[in-house]
Design a protein around this motif. Sequence first.
Motif, PDB file in Angstrom:
ATOM      1  N   ILE A   1      22.080  33.931  55.702  1.00  0.00           N
ATOM      2  CA  ILE A   1      22.849  34.207  56.910  1.00  0.00           C
ATOM      3  C   ILE A   1      23.622  35.499  56.733  1.00  0.00           C
ATOM      4  N   LEU A   2      23.574  36.364  57.740  1.00  0.00           N
ATOM      5  CA  LEU A   2      24.334  37.614  57.728  1.00  0.00           C
ATOM      6  C   LEU A   2      25.555  37.446  58.625  1.00  0.00           C
ATOM      7  N   LEU A   3      26.737  37.758  58.057  1.00  0.00           N
ATOM      8  CA  LEU A   3      28.004  37.623  58.785  1.00  0.00           C
ATOM      9  C   LEU A   3      28.660  38.980  58.953  1.00  0.00           C
ATOM     10  N   ASP A   4      29.464  39.113  60.008  1.00  0.00           N
ATOM     11  CA  ASP A   4      30.261  40.327  60.160  1.00  0.00           C
ATOM     12  C   ASP A   4      31.609  40.132  59.469  1.00  0.00           C
ATOM     13  N   SER A   5      32.534  41.065  59.651  1.00  0.00           N
ATOM     14  CA  SER A   5      33.814  41.010  58.935  1.00  0.00           C
ATOM     15  C   SER A   5      34.704  39.861  59.396  1.00  0.00           C
ATOM     16  N   GLU A   6      34.465  39.288  60.582  1.00  0.00           N
ATOM     17  CA  GLU A   6      35.244  38.144  61.071  1.00  0.00           C
ATOM     18  C   GLU A   6      34.561  36.808  60.806  1.00  0.00           C
TER      19      GLU A   6
END
Length: 190
Positions: free
Chosen positions: A137-142
């Motif tokens: 899973i790729l997540l952003d900074s939040e």
Amino acid sequence: MAALAAEIRAFRGARLRDVWQGSGLPGDEKKPDEQRNADEQRAVYLAWRDGVLLLDAHPQRARLHWISDQWLEATTPSNTPFSGVLRKALRGAELVAVEQPNFDRVLHLQFEGRDEIGELQRHTLVIEIMERRSNIILLDSENTIIDAVKRLPPFLNRARTVLPHRPYEPPPGGRENPLEVENWHHRVLE
């Protein structure tokens, strides 16, 4: 998993050279097209200057390990929507941290890089190695999901939803971190 996390930590500060998806095992080209395409969707390769890390979210052979050049030659890169998202977010990004929450079978690889207009972007690649529940899973900074190898809508998984634009929830488990458990020797002996 902890030993591999320690090995990956040695790459802190290194820039990710390339990211792609491909077949997970040599010999996958002999499988029927639909099976081969499904397998290619689950295997992700992260290439640094000094090594290539294979992330495989296959239901029966989920794994995370360094691969040799002969494995690398046996893979055929495939262009998928997920590989495009990974490439855009992570190519050229610097590995800044590697975490293993609660000594579970989950790793968080945190990257920092610049986008097209030069702004600093932070992304986390979450690798969950849990047999049929494995995922990348790729997540952003939040901690919002950008994309995942396996998208899980609510009708497929009541425990947690893994879809773009949704907040990331760690897999259910509730295990205690063995380094933080008080009086662990009494619990083991009882």
